[in-house]
Design an enzyme around this catalytic site. Structure first.
Site, PDB file in Angstrom:
ATOM      1  N   ASN A  12       0.866  -1.189   0.000  1.00 16.95           N
ATOM      2  CA  ASN A  12       0.000   0.000   0.000  1.00 16.95           C
ATOM      3  C   ASN A  12       0.898   1.232   0.000  1.00 16.95           C
ATOM      4  O   ASN A  12       1.487   1.567   1.018  1.00 16.95           O
ATOM      5  CB  ASN A  12      -0.896  -0.015   1.247  1.00 16.95           C
ATOM      6  CG  ASN A  12      -1.675   1.287   1.385  1.00 16.95           C
ATOM      7  OD1 ASN A  12      -1.825   2.048   0.418  1.00 16.95           O
ATOM      8  ND2 ASN A  12      -2.183   1.552   2.583  1.00 16.95           N
ATOM      9  N   LYS A  14       0.084   4.283  -0.315  1.00 19.77           N
ATOM     10  CA  LYS A  14      -0.554   5.491   0.251  1.00 19.77           C
ATOM     11  C   LYS A  14      -0.343   6.665  -0.706  1.00 19.77           C
ATOM     12  O   LYS A  14      -0.377   6.494  -1.911  1.00 19.77           O
ATOM     13  CB  LYS A  14      -0.025   5.776   1.657  1.00 19.77           C
ATOM     14  CG  LYS A  14      -0.006   4.531   2.544  1.00 19.77           C
ATOM     15  CD  LYS A  14       0.264   4.838   3.971  1.00 19.77           C
ATOM     16  CE  LYS A  14       0.457   3.538   4.747  1.00 19.77           C
ATOM     17  NZ  LYS A  14       0.255   3.669   6.159  1.00 19.77           N
ATOM     18  N   HIS A 100      -9.392   1.273   4.803  1.00 21.48           N
ATOM     19  CA  HIS A 100      -8.096   1.424   5.482  1.00 21.48           C
ATOM     20  C   HIS A 100      -8.269   2.371   6.669  1.00 21.48           C
ATOM     21  O   HIS A 100      -9.043   3.330   6.598  1.00 21.48           O
ATOM     22  CB  HIS A 100      -7.050   1.983   4.495  1.00 21.48           C
ATOM     23  CG  HIS A 100      -5.669   1.952   5.057  1.00 21.48           C
ATOM     24  ND1 HIS A 100      -5.206   2.912   5.921  1.00 21.48           N
ATOM     25  CD2 HIS A 100      -4.660   1.060   4.905  1.00 21.48           C
ATOM     26  CE1 HIS A 100      -3.967   2.614   6.268  1.00 21.48           C
ATOM     27  NE2 HIS A 100      -3.606   1.490   5.664  1.00 21.48           N
ATOM     28  N   GLU A 102      -6.609   4.732   7.787  1.00 25.70           N
ATOM     29  CA  GLU A 102      -6.391   6.168   7.521  1.00 25.70           C
ATOM     30  C   GLU A 102      -7.637   6.775   6.881  1.00 25.70           C
ATOM     31  O   GLU A 102      -7.971   7.933   7.139  1.00 25.70           O
ATOM     32  CB  GLU A 102      -5.150   6.348   6.633  1.00 25.70           C
ATOM     33  CG  GLU A 102      -3.868   6.122   7.438  1.00 25.70           C
ATOM     34  CD  GLU A 102      -2.696   5.589   6.628  1.00 25.70           C
ATOM     35  OE1 GLU A 102      -2.721   5.665   5.389  1.00 25.70           O
ATOM     36  OE2 GLU A 102      -1.756   5.060   7.260  1.00 25.70           O
ATOM     37  N   GLU A 169      -5.539  -5.018  10.473  1.00 28.01           N
ATOM     38  CA  GLU A 169      -4.529  -3.970  10.642  1.00 28.01           C
ATOM     39  C   GLU A 169      -4.803  -3.211  11.941  1.00 28.01           C
ATOM     40  O   GLU A 169      -5.564  -2.238  11.938  1.00 28.01           O
ATOM     41  CB  GLU A 169      -4.592  -2.988   9.465  1.00 28.01           C
ATOM     42  CG  GLU A 169      -4.293  -3.615   8.129  1.00 28.01           C
ATOM     43  CD  GLU A 169      -3.632  -2.617   7.186  1.00 28.01           C
ATOM     44  OE1 GLU A 169      -2.538  -2.916   6.711  1.00 28.01           O
ATOM     45  OE2 GLU A 169      -4.189  -1.528   6.959  1.00 28.01           O
ATOM     46  N   GLY A 175       2.273   2.141  10.720  1.00 31.18           N
ATOM     47  CA  GLY A 175       3.227   3.245  10.600  1.00 31.18           C
ATOM     48  C   GLY A 175       3.908   3.604  11.906  1.00 31.18           C
ATOM     49  O   GLY A 175       4.545   4.647  12.022  1.00 31.18           O
ATOM     50  N   SER A 215       3.286  -2.284  10.350  1.00 29.15           N
ATOM     51  CA  SER A 215       4.732  -2.314  10.585  1.00 29.15           C
ATOM     52  C   SER A 215       5.382  -3.653  10.214  1.00 29.15           C
ATOM     53  O   SER A 215       6.295  -4.131  10.898  1.00 29.15           O
ATOM     54  CB  SER A 215       5.056  -1.930  12.030  1.00 29.15           C
ATOM     55  OG  SER A 215       4.657  -0.589  12.275  1.00 29.15           O
TER      56      SER A 215
HETATM   57  C1  PEP Z   1      -0.740   0.118   5.845  1.00 31.94           C
HETATM   58  O1  PEP Z   1      -0.715   1.269   5.439  1.00 31.94           O
HETATM   59  O2  PEP Z   1      -1.662  -0.634   5.490  1.00 31.94           O
HETATM   60  C2  PEP Z   1       0.321  -0.320   6.751  1.00 31.94           C
HETATM   61  C3  PEP Z   1       0.209  -1.492   7.303  1.00 31.94           C
HETATM   62  O3  PEP Z   1       1.364   0.549   6.954  1.00 31.94           O
HETATM   63  P1  PEP Z   1       2.798   0.198   7.639  1.00 31.94           P
HETATM   64  O4  PEP Z   1       3.258  -1.101   7.048  1.00 31.94           O
HETATM   65  O5  PEP Z   1       3.679   1.339   7.287  1.00 31.94           O
HETATM   66  O6  PEP Z   1       2.541   0.062   9.106  1.00 31.94           O
END
Ligand code: PEP
Length: 254
Positions: A12, A14, A100, A102, A169, A175, A215
């Protein structure tokens, strides 16, 4: 990971990478991956909308798929700034992210809008990758599984079986550099699989792919994917860097 289910490594991006940056990444990725092994994971890139044509052009004919990061629930109309599933499908997308965290936290998406988007994705022949996860406060209060259940209940209404991938998630892991432990991920993944089996059918639950996101890095992906109900990873930050993404793609087939 259960060998009966093909693992997935999804990136992803973003709001990162212009079309030309995305094209360069794809050329480099193709060169680094070479001919995929039969046992290789399914690899899906989720670039920004503006980079989708470039990714489609570069990855056409390769084993790597691409998808949208979001979609609107209507096919077309007066929805300034929105993109529909039909537009994504025409660009060769086979998947689309829905819900997601975000989008939920920053753009007002709810479980109800996620449900409408899941249905819209399916109408456009896209596989929704439905994201769910609890906040840190919800985890600390012991509400993780009930939050996940409520998110799934509303976003996957109805009993008709649909092609769907679920991505767990936890919000506190996205992040932040703080990933869920393999055991924490397994507990929630097993719960999601059980929920899918109950809502649709035991065979559906057994075959569904449930990804972990939050992460994920080359040094923690193997332990996470060693869990029986973790079928792959949805990766943000580490998918932007070619070296780490290549390592992530290679680990599941190692
Ligand atoms: C994501 O944006 O779906 C995500 C898991 O980000 P990160 O791997 O940076 O934590």
């Amino acid at each position: 990971m259960n060998r009966a289910r093909r693992p997935v490594i999804a990136g992803n991006w973003k709001m990162n990478k212009t079309a030309s940056e995305a094209a360069q990444f794809c050329r480099d990725l193709k060169a680094r991956l070479g001919d995929p092994l039969p046992s290789a994971p399914e690899v899906i890139l989720f670039p920004p909308f503006t980079a989708l044509p470039a990714v489609a052009h570069e990855m056409n004919g390769s084993a790597v798929a691409w998808g949208g990061q979001n979609l609107h629930w209507e096919e077309s109309g007066a929805f300034t700034g929105e993109i529909s599933g039909r537009f994504l499908a025409e660009l060769g997308c086979r998947h689309v992210l829905v819900g997601h965290s975000e989008r939920r936290a920053l753009f007002g998406e709810t479980d109800e809008t996620c449900g409408r988007k899941v249905a819209a994705a399916v109408r456009s022949d896209l596989v929704p990758v439905l994201c769910c996860g609890e906040s840190p406060v919800e985890r600390d209060a012991g509400y993780t599984l009930s939050i996940i259940q409520a998110q799934l209940d509303t976003a996957l209404m109805g009993s008709a079986e649909i092609p769907v991938v679920v991505a767990y998630e936890p919000v506190w892991a996205i992040g932040t550099g703080r990933n869920a432990t393999p055991e924490q991920a397994q507990e929630v993944h097993a719960f999601i699989r059980q929920w899918l089996a109950g809502r649709f059918s035991p065979a559906f639950g057994a075959a569904a792919r449930v990804l972990y996101g939050g992460s994920v890095k080359p040094d923690n992906v193997a332990d996470l994917m060693a869990q029986p109900d973790v079928d792959g990873a949805l990766v943000g930050g580490a998918s932007l860097d070619l070296d780490s993404f290549v390592k992530l793609v290679r680990v599941p087939s190692a």
